[in-house]
Design a protein around this motif. Structure first.
Motif, mmCIF file in Angstrom:
data_model
loop_
_atom_site.group_PDB
_atom_site.id
_atom_site.type_symbol
_atom_site.label_atom_id
_atom_site.label_comp_id
_atom_site.label_asym_id
_atom_site.label_seq_id
_atom_site.Cartn_x
_atom_site.Cartn_y
_atom_site.Cartn_z
ATOM 1 N N VAL A 39 6.501 19.267 -16.446
ATOM 2 C CA VAL A 39 6.589 20.051 -17.683
ATOM 3 C C VAL A 39 8.040 20.189 -18.117
ATOM 4 N N THR A 40 8.905 20.514 -17.188
ATOM 5 C CA THR A 40 10.321 20.684 -17.503
ATOM 6 C C THR A 40 10.918 19.385 -18.039
ATOM 7 N N GLY A 41 10.529 18.272 -17.474
ATOM 8 C CA GLY A 41 11.046 16.986 -17.916
ATOM 9 C C GLY A 41 10.606 16.585 -19.306
ATOM 10 N N VAL A 42 9.473 17.085 -19.746
ATOM 11 C CA VAL A 42 8.918 16.693 -21.041
ATOM 12 C C VAL A 42 9.562 17.454 -22.195
ATOM 13 N N ILE A 43 10.132 18.603 -21.922
ATOM 14 C CA ILE A 43 10.671 19.443 -22.998
ATOM 15 C C ILE A 43 11.605 18.661 -23.912
ATOM 16 N N GLY A 44 12.532 17.914 -23.354
ATOM 17 C CA GLY A 44 13.472 17.147 -24.162
ATOM 18 C C GLY A 44 12.833 15.985 -24.888
ATOM 19 N N SER A 45 11.733 15.470 -24.366
ATOM 20 C CA SER A 45 11.073 14.313 -24.967
ATOM 21 C C SER A 45 10.401 14.628 -26.293
ATOM 22 N N VAL A 46 10.115 15.891 -26.536
ATOM 23 C CA VAL A 46 9.454 16.257 -27.788
ATOM 24 C C VAL A 46 10.379 16.028 -28.976
ATOM 25 N N SER A 47 11.669 16.128 -28.746
ATOM 26 C CA SER A 47 12.616 15.871 -29.830
ATOM 27 C C SER A 47 13.040 14.406 -29.849
ATOM 28 N N PRO A 49 13.408 10.479 -30.784
ATOM 29 C CA PRO A 49 13.652 9.894 -32.106
ATOM 30 C C PRO A 49 12.390 9.298 -32.744
ATOM 31 N N THR A 50 11.383 8.988 -31.948
ATOM 32 C CA THR A 50 10.164 8.419 -32.542
ATOM 33 C C THR A 50 8.999 9.383 -32.375
ATOM 34 N N PRO A 51 8.195 9.531 -33.413
ATOM 35 C CA PRO A 51 7.028 10.418 -33.320
ATOM 36 C C PRO A 51 6.050 9.980 -32.222
ATOM 37 N N GLU A 52 5.963 8.680 -31.992
ATOM 38 C CA GLU A 52 5.038 8.177 -30.962
ATOM 39 C C GLU A 52 5.457 8.645 -29.564
ATOM 40 N N ALA A 53 6.751 8.576 -29.287
ATOM 41 C CA ALA A 53 7.251 9.023 -27.986
ATOM 42 C C ALA A 53 7.075 10.535 -27.833
ATOM 43 N N ALA A 54 7.335 11.262 -28.908
ATOM 44 C CA ALA A 54 7.155 12.719 -28.870
ATOM 45 C C ALA A 54 5.688 13.068 -28.640
ATOM 46 N N GLN A 55 4.782 12.371 -29.316
ATOM 47 C CA GLN A 55 3.353 12.627 -29.139
ATOM 48 C C GLN A 55 2.905 12.280 -27.724
ATOM 49 N N ALA A 56 3.432 11.203 -27.170
ATOM 50 C CA ALA A 56 3.101 10.824 -25.790
ATOM 51 C C ALA A 56 3.547 11.922 -24.813
ATOM 52 N N ALA A 57 4.712 12.508 -25.063
ATOM 53 C CA ALA A 57 5.201 13.596 -24.214
ATOM 54 C C ALA A 57 4.289 14.807 -24.313
ATOM 55 N N LEU A 58 3.854 15.123 -25.524
ATOM 56 C CA LEU A 58 2.942 16.256 -25.702
ATOM 57 C C LEU A 58 1.603 15.987 -25.026
ATOM 58 N N ASP A 59 1.116 14.784 -25.130
ATOM 59 C CA ASP A 59 -0.146 14.430 -24.468
ATOM 60 C C ASP A 59 -0.026 14.584 -22.955
ATOM 61 N N GLU A 60 1.131 14.216 -22.421
ATOM 62 C CA GLU A 60 1.378 14.352 -20.986
ATOM 63 C C GLU A 60 1.348 15.820 -20.568
ATOM 64 N N VAL A 61 1.970 16.679 -21.372
ATOM 65 C CA VAL A 61 1.996 18.107 -21.063
ATOM 66 C C VAL A 61 0.597 18.708 -21.167
ATOM 67 N N LYS A 62 -0.195 18.250 -22.116
ATOM 68 C CA LYS A 62 -1.580 18.734 -22.228
ATOM 69 C C LYS A 62 -2.368 18.403 -20.967
ATOM 70 N N LYS A 63 -2.168 17.200 -20.437
ATOM 71 C CA LYS A 63 -2.859 16.806 -19.198
ATOM 72 C C LYS A 63 -2.421 17.683 -18.033
ATOM 73 N N VAL A 64 -1.140 17.991 -17.985
ATOM 74 C CA VAL A 64 -0.626 18.864 -16.935
ATOM 75 C C VAL A 64 -1.303 20.236 -17.028
ATOM 76 N N ALA A 65 -1.408 20.771 -18.243
ATOM 77 C CA ALA A 65 -2.039 22.084 -18.420
ATOM 78 C C ALA A 65 -3.481 22.060 -17.926
ATOM 79 N N GLU A 66 -4.194 20.992 -18.216
ATOM 80 C CA GLU A 66 -5.578 20.880 -17.746
ATOM 81 C C GLU A 66 -5.633 20.827 -16.224
ATOM 82 N N ASN A 67 -4.716 20.092 -15.611
ATOM 83 C CA ASN A 67 -4.661 20.031 -14.149
ATOM 84 C C ASN A 67 -4.368 21.403 -13.553
ATOM 85 N N ILE A 68 -3.444 22.118 -14.153
ATOM 86 C CA ILE A 68 -3.048 23.431 -13.655
ATOM 87 C C ILE A 68 -4.213 24.411 -13.748
#
Length: 126
Positions: A39-47, A49-68
């Protein structure tokens, strides 16, 4: 003299219960430690430069939340877990708004998620 064995049984029961609680805390914390780093590593990825990379980071965090959400433990752990997943949900919602161009709530959501992550890590750090 009959009270002494009853008292000893009660003491042993209390020790076993506290040991089980400690064991379940250790197991629960072990399961979320790597998730917190992710989760901590993804925070910077949301900003990113590409919307696709930012969305991928958000998707990763959503999966983490489900696991938690699937990790159980003692009452205090569950309270922190629920607070943490709520903050992750808010962060992902604000992150998706930021991708669409509305950055107004992202800083507050990021701060809240960091605070909740830190609280979970502080609880799980011996």
């Amino acid at each position: 003299m009959k009270k002494l064995p009853a008292f000893a049984s009660l003491a042993v029961g209390i020790l076993l219960l506290s040991g089980c609680s400690q064991a379940s805390t250790i197991a629960a914390c072990g399961q979320v430690a790597a998730q917190a780093a992710q989760v901590t590593g993804v925070i910077g990825s949301v900003s990113s430069p590409t919307p696709e990379a930012a969305q991928a980071a958000l998707d990763e965090v959503k999966k983490v939340a489900e696991n938690i959400r699937g990790v159980d433990g003692p009452e205090e752990f569950v309270t922190l877990r629920d607070s943490w997943t709520t903050s992750i949900d808010a962060f992902t919602a604000e992150g998706e708004k930021a991708i669409a161009g509305d950055m107004t709530g992202l800083d507050a959501a990021t701060t809240e998620m960091r605070t909740a992550t830190d609280a979970m890590l502080a609880y799980c750090t011996p």
